[in-house]
Design a protein around this motif. Structure first.
Motif, short mmCIF file in Angstrom:
data_model
loop_
_atom_site.label_atom_id
_atom_site.label_comp_id
_atom_site.label_asym_id
_atom_site.label_seq_id
_atom_site.Cartn_x
_atom_site.Cartn_y
_atom_site.Cartn_z
N ARG A 188 0.84 -1.20 0.00
CA ARG A 188 0.00 0.00 0.00
C ARG A 188 0.87 1.25 0.00
N ARG A 189 1.93 1.25 0.81
CA ARG A 189 2.83 2.40 0.83
C ARG A 189 3.50 2.60 -0.53
N GLU A 190 3.86 1.48 -1.16
CA GLU A 190 4.50 1.57 -2.48
C GLU A 190 3.52 2.11 -3.52
N ARG A 191 2.24 1.67 -3.44
CA ARG A 191 1.24 2.17 -4.39
C ARG A 191 1.00 3.66 -4.20
N LEU A 192 0.91 4.08 -2.93
CA LEU A 192 0.69 5.49 -2.66
C LEU A 192 1.88 6.34 -3.09
N ALA A 193 3.09 5.79 -2.87
CA ALA A 193 4.29 6.52 -3.29
C ALA A 193 4.33 6.65 -4.81
N ARG A 194 3.96 5.58 -5.49
CA ARG A 194 3.94 5.64 -6.96
C ARG A 194 2.88 6.62 -7.44
N ALA A 195 1.72 6.63 -6.80
CA ALA A 195 0.67 7.57 -7.18
C ALA A 195 1.17 9.00 -7.00
N GLN A 196 1.84 9.26 -5.89
CA GLN A 196 2.34 10.61 -5.63
C GLN A 196 3.39 11.01 -6.66
N GLN A 197 4.24 10.07 -7.05
CA GLN A 197 5.26 10.36 -8.06
C GLN A 197 4.62 10.71 -9.41
N LEU A 198 3.59 9.95 -9.78
CA LEU A 198 2.90 10.23 -11.04
C LEU A 198 2.17 11.56 -10.99
N ILE A 199 1.55 11.86 -9.86
CA ILE A 199 0.84 13.13 -9.71
C ILE A 199 1.83 14.29 -9.80
N GLN A 200 2.97 14.15 -9.13
CA GLN A 200 3.97 15.21 -9.18
C GLN A 200 4.53 15.37 -10.59
N ALA A 201 4.71 14.25 -11.28
CA ALA A 201 5.19 14.31 -12.66
C ALA A 201 4.20 15.05 -13.55
N ALA A 202 2.90 14.81 -13.30
CA ALA A 202 1.87 15.51 -14.07
C ALA A 202 1.89 16.99 -13.76
N ILE A 203 2.06 17.34 -12.49
CA ILE A 203 2.11 18.74 -12.10
C ILE A 203 3.30 19.45 -12.76
N ASP A 204 4.42 18.73 -12.86
CA ASP A 204 5.65 19.33 -13.41
C ASP A 204 5.69 19.32 -14.94
N ASP A 205 4.80 18.57 -15.58
CA ASP A 205 4.87 18.43 -17.04
C ASP A 205 4.47 19.72 -17.75
N ALA A 206 5.31 20.14 -18.70
CA ALA A 206 5.06 21.39 -19.43
C ALA A 206 3.77 21.31 -20.24
N GLY A 207 3.47 20.14 -20.81
CA GLY A 207 2.26 19.98 -21.61
C GLY A 207 1.01 20.10 -20.77
N VAL A 208 1.04 19.53 -19.58
CA VAL A 208 -0.09 19.63 -18.67
C VAL A 208 -0.30 21.08 -18.26
N ARG A 209 0.77 21.77 -17.92
CA ARG A 209 0.67 23.16 -17.47
C ARG A 209 0.18 24.08 -18.59
N ALA A 210 0.58 23.78 -19.80
CA ALA A 210 0.20 24.65 -20.93
C ALA A 210 -1.22 24.40 -21.42
N SER A 226 -0.37 7.06 -20.01
CA SER A 226 0.81 6.78 -20.83
C SER A 226 1.96 6.22 -20.01
N ARG A 227 1.86 6.33 -18.69
CA ARG A 227 2.92 5.85 -17.82
C ARG A 227 2.52 4.64 -16.99
N MET A 228 1.34 4.08 -17.27
CA MET A 228 0.90 2.87 -16.56
C MET A 228 1.78 1.69 -16.93
N GLU A 229 2.19 0.94 -15.92
CA GLU A 229 3.08 -0.20 -16.16
C GLU A 229 2.31 -1.45 -16.56
N SER A 230 1.04 -1.53 -16.19
CA SER A 230 0.20 -2.68 -16.53
C SER A 230 -1.25 -2.29 -16.29
N LYS A 231 -2.16 -3.19 -16.66
CA LYS A 231 -3.58 -2.94 -16.42
C LYS A 231 -3.90 -2.95 -14.93
#
Length: 278
Positions: A148-170, A186-191
């Protein structure tokens, strides 16, 4: 004296059966009447003495003036033992199933001087099974918590990546949600990427919060922003051409907010505030 299975006397099955058979004789030898009874409510245990023997317990009953003692036996119940635990290893399940219905423990209870006493004994295999199940459950709980901690950490990493992405911001605020979702997918590792599923659920809101924060800071310093904008050479060159002026305003606002695009309304309102007077 205890009614806690964790500290009850551990004996071999044959030894437990022998104690059950001689308990009535031992009680009679001490002038204690033994009653067949069922415990309907466990009492609070104030003292635990797992080393006390059956003879010790009966001697204590005489010493405290018990009028009678009750003797009960407990049979091993597989369903009760497993409870609602899921994924129990076959080894533990099969071992437990081999004892289903077997004699598991006995208890001796009495009251003396207003105090309730209870003495337990359980077969050794019962305590070994319980310890094995508890150890497995602890490992399984730890594994679930870690995952669960690993899933939450991965979710937070993806959310932060989205926040930092220039395309998302623009992306325009009103149409940003599908952009954010496409970024996460586009960054999902599996279903079965649960962390990404969490990110899909939370990312649009978190991105919107970051955008609002950036423009709140800009709005709080609007006078300084407008003054700096009007000093730009490109704004001076285009200030009488509304479309070109707004384009300069758009690019400048994004540069001041870390690349976040404004809403059309914000752009229109700010242009009205910063446009040259005729």
């Amino acid at each position: 004296m205890t009614d806690d299975d964790d500290v009850s006397s551990a004996v071999a099955p044959a030894e437990l059966r022998a104690m059950l058979e001689r308990a009535p004789l031992e009680a009679a030898g001490r002038n204690l009447r033994l009653l067949p009874a069922m415990v309907v409510k466990n009492t609070d245990v104030l003292f635990a003495a797992p080393g006390v023997t059956l003879d010790d317990a009966l001697d204590i009953a005489v010493h405290v003036g018990a009028a009678f003692v009750t003797l009960g036996e407990r049979m091993f119940d597989l369903a009760e033992f497993l409870g609602d635990a899921e994924g129990v290893p076959a080894g533990i399940r099969n071992n437990a199933a081999s004892h289903d219905g077997d004699l598991e423990g006995m208890d001796l209870r009495f009251i003396g001087a207003g105090v309730s006493y209870a003495w337990w004994a359980a077969v050794d295999w019962s305590q070994e099974l319980t310890a094995e199940l508890e150890e497995w459950q602890e490992d399984a709980d730890e594994k679930r918590d870690r995952e669960r901690r690993e899933r939450l950490a991965r979710a937070q990493q993806l959310i932060q990546a989205a926040i930092d992405d220039a395309g998302v911001r623009a992306a325009k605020p009103m149409s940003r949600k599908p952009v954010v979702e496409a970024f996460i997918r586009s960054r999902m590792e599996s279903k079965n990427d649960v962390g990404a599923d969490y990110a899909l659920r939370w990312a649009p809101q978190r991105v919107a919060e970051e955008w609002r924060s950036a423009y709140a800071l800009l709005d709080n310093s609007a006078k300084v922003f407008i003054a700096d904008l009007q000093e730009l050479a490109e704004w001076q060159r285009s200030k009488w051409k509304s479309a070109a002026r707004r384009d300069v305003l758009l690019r400048y606002a994004m540069s001041r907010t870390g690349g976040w695009a404004p809403t059309d309304k914000w752009l229109k309102d700010m242009d009205a505030k910063s446009a040259p007077s005729t």
